[in-house]
Enzyme design. Structure first.
Site, PDB file in Angstrom:
ATOM      1  N   PHE A   1       0.871  -1.172   0.000  1.00  0.00           N
ATOM      2  CA  PHE A   1       0.000   0.000   0.000  1.00  0.00           C
ATOM      3  C   PHE A   1       0.908   1.222   0.000  1.00  0.00           C
ATOM      4  CE2 PHE A   1      -2.764   3.231   1.868  1.00  0.00           C
ATOM      5  CZ  PHE A   1      -3.867   3.082   1.055  1.00  0.00           C
TER       6      PHE A   1
ATOM      7  N   TYR B   1     -10.257  -0.059  10.968  1.00  0.00           N
ATOM      8  CA  TYR B   1     -11.540   0.304  10.363  1.00  0.00           C
ATOM      9  C   TYR B   1     -11.958  -0.637   9.254  1.00  0.00           C
ATOM     10  CZ  TYR B   1      -8.135   3.037   7.599  1.00  0.00           C
ATOM     11  OH  TYR B   1      -7.050   3.449   6.866  1.00  0.00           O
TER      12      TYR B   1
ATOM     13  N   ARG C   1     -12.667  -4.819  -6.432  1.00  0.00           N
ATOM     14  CA  ARG C   1     -12.338  -5.505  -5.171  1.00  0.00           C
ATOM     15  C   ARG C   1     -13.611  -5.881  -4.433  1.00  0.00           C
ATOM     16  NH1 ARG C   1      -8.210  -2.647  -1.181  1.00  0.00           N
ATOM     17  NH2 ARG C   1     -10.111  -1.433  -0.826  1.00  0.00           N
TER      18      ARG C   1
END
Lengths: 422, 422
Positions: A136, A230, A385
């Protein structure tokens, strides 16, 4: 009710989905979340759904703890100790004994603490920070800054080449446990062992694995880890991240962000810095208490849940989804970039839209899916995704998502007509 | 109803308080806060009171934005742009034009960004970071780390000596606008001008001034500033802090925490870092949205409020409180460490308990005050702090606090008896 004679609904898949859902020991957990049956939410790998009890808990935090008790809540409502207390709630979910995880700050900030902290444990001759090249992006950006500020350099390496790239110049390897784009699960035990054999340390980013599969930080001897809360941990938008520093490194951990909350005696307010022992050393400044306590409340849904069961269901869900996609989507329109072998797969399925300019536009496909109640997300340039959160996604959801995807793709690409005429 | 014949209530002070409250144009703002009339809250310089409308707004954020809209809220509820949007709400309160303030992270993390960012604008020959020696400790700890990681050194200097200490080796001076312990207001315009004359830059910490007095960042040519939002800005416990980078420095601002939210194209997710223009360059990772949006809601209480009026009332309140303390507290028991001249005073009054081991124990005194509904706080070893938030504290509150303080001190020290017998 299929809208394409070439690709009808598959009653057998729907029946299998129903049977799988009936047999699913985790199915009852869905009731804990604010979800209706109108849509299919497959974006829990980006933002987890709201646990139903969180609004009530937050009303109390805001109205009573802040509104009535005000400053007293730092002690009496346990605000001050929340980062370590919540860290200890996250710890078992990532295979860590208590006292090694602290919640707070963003993942990016924690990557900075972890990489600098790890580099400072290495001799200066180890001047390289290996970063998995498919990470990422924020991990790479922050690692670059950490390397620059500690006199090291970043070496980007394809994950498959990481083990071979480790050597006497490696200070630390920063690796994403699950690739955010492809859903590929990296070999945490193997790479950690290889790093140690080379005399290097590891920093693992668990954003896309924590809450979806067993991580085993302690069991595999990981040195540092970070992650957000999250996604599969359902802590709320932008919920505080966490930092894991293995117990054996805590005494030498030299944080680049030595804020007053990491001081051994914060209310001594002395000009000289002296770090706290344990996980608290990873704290920095005053934590966002509202976000922090929403996360704490959200973690209640893990009561009585074994991560191993979550993993088993996750793999069954993604297997089943891939099978449904095979059945519902005309050949050649999408290719899964998520590995088939279980030991290489996280809890998401990423499908690349094929055919270049002639094929389906992935952004447009996702918009159409969302309009039909199937919420995944899109990663440029061509990836759809779909995240599978075993606590609230079922097999019927997987079947429906694949079925709707098939319809959208047939319409978007005109394959509908072709198939119908075939 | 006095409990001491030596120090009765002073009806004249109570009458004056009533008259001052009647004439107070800001008095009506108290209704905006969740406060009852049973206590006096003088700890808004540590945690601001809850604005009444915040619970309702947060219920909507949690239940609808997170719970129902979920991932769509990043765009449709404006989550992504919240840091800059809220920054622009804070900006006028600190005298900054739009586009220079961004909300997020803790004050400590922002001190790190600002000090490193400022140092990187200085030539290497400027190897000193001046830090006011009475600063809130975290600023010093973080400055030390920033200096270490940029090859500089920290030089602690008493605030009164700062101007003289500036020189050709100064890269940056980090100064607290209002001292957290004494309430002393530093000379922001003068020190900023002096720093610039010496070729150095300034980083101002506004934690104890923003929302209490005009700051004038743009007018005085400040380079960088940071501050928290949970004191006079009432943003909630641990609410996100902010970073100000003057427009003229933004293009060269080189953040040590270049997370993906500061990228010019965050969803490009490219391996190479390219910073965004403007205030967004100060962002790092995913912000704590719940805390962020509570802050945004809380800022509504500033609608139609001029900071100059807040300042005028603040000085009147602290003047009046000092006068009441003089009248109610037997001589020699406390000494104000807050400067008398208005241009040297923030919005708090700090009283040192005198007499050493023979005198009152400040911690015990504060506990007694809190038990009687007067909430201030205690800073070791001997300081009682009373913060005056002009939006919700009135003159009757000031009178009552001083009156109760007098009683507690007389009891605690035995001065009661002595005075009664005198």
């Amino acid at each position: 009710m299929s809208d394409s004679p070439g690709f009808p609904d598959s009653p057998d898949l729907q029946e299998r989905a129903a049977a799988l859902d009936s047999a699913d020991g985790l199915a009852k957990h869905r009731e804990l979340f604010a979800l209706d049956d109108e849509g299919v939410y497959l974006d829990g790998n980006s933002l987890g759904a709201l646990p139903r009890h969180v609004p009530g808990r937050m009303a109390d935090v805001i109205t009573r703890q802040w509104g009535e008790m005000r400053i007293r809540s730092w002690d009496e409502s346990g605000w001050w100790t929340a980062p370590e207390r919540i860290g200890d709630r996250i710890a078992p979910l990532v295979g860590a004994a208590a006292g090694q995880v602290v919640a707070g700050d963003s993942t990016s900030v924690n990557v900075f603490k972890a990489v600098v902290g790890a580099v400072r444990l290495a001799p200066e001759s180890r001047d390289e920070v290996l970063v998995d090249a498919s990470t990422f992006p924020t991990d790479g950006y922050i690692a670059e800054s950490a390397a620059r500020m500690t006199g090291r350099r970043v070496v980007p390496v394809a994950p498959a080449d990481l083990a071979a790239a480790l050597g006497p110049r490696t200070a630390v390897a920063l690796v994403n446990h699950v690739d955010y784009r492809t859903g590929r699960l990296q070999d945490l035990p193997g790479l950690t062992a290889a790093a140690h054999a080379a005399g290097a340390l590891t920093v693992w980013d668990l954003c896309h694995s924590a809450g979806a599969l067993p991580v085993g930080l302690d069991a595999h001897g990981v040195d540092f880890a970070v992650g957000c809360t999250y996604k599969y941990l359902n802590g709320g938008p932008g919920a505080p991240a966490y930092l894991y520093v293995a117990a054996r490194h805590q005494a030498a951990f030299d944080s680049p962000l030595p804020g007053w909350h990491s001081h051994v005696d914060p209310f001594g307010m002395t000009p000289g810095y002296a770090p706290a022992d344990g996980a608290a050393r990873g704290r920095v400044g005053t934590p966002d208490i509202l976000s922090m306590l929403a996360l704490e409340a959200a973690l209640d849904v893990w009561e009585g849940v074994a991560v191993e069961d979550v993993r088993e269901k996750s793999l069954a869900l993604t297997d089943f989804f891939l099978e449904c996609v095979d059945r519902y989507v005309p050949e050649g329109l999408v290719t899964s970039v998520t590995p088939v072998p279980h030991h290489e797969r996280g809890s998401q399925v990423s499908l690349r839209c094929e055919g270049g300019a002639e094929g389906a536009d992935a952004g447009e496909v996702m918009r159409e899916l969302v309009a039909r109640g199937v919420v995944g997300d899109f990663r440029r340039p061509d990836v759809l995704r779909f995240g599978f959160t075993p606590l609230y996604v079922g097999f019927a959801d997987a079947e429906r998502a694949a079925r709707v995807l098939g319809r959208v793709l047939r319409r978007t690409t005109g394959a509908d007509l072709g198939e119908a005429q075939a």
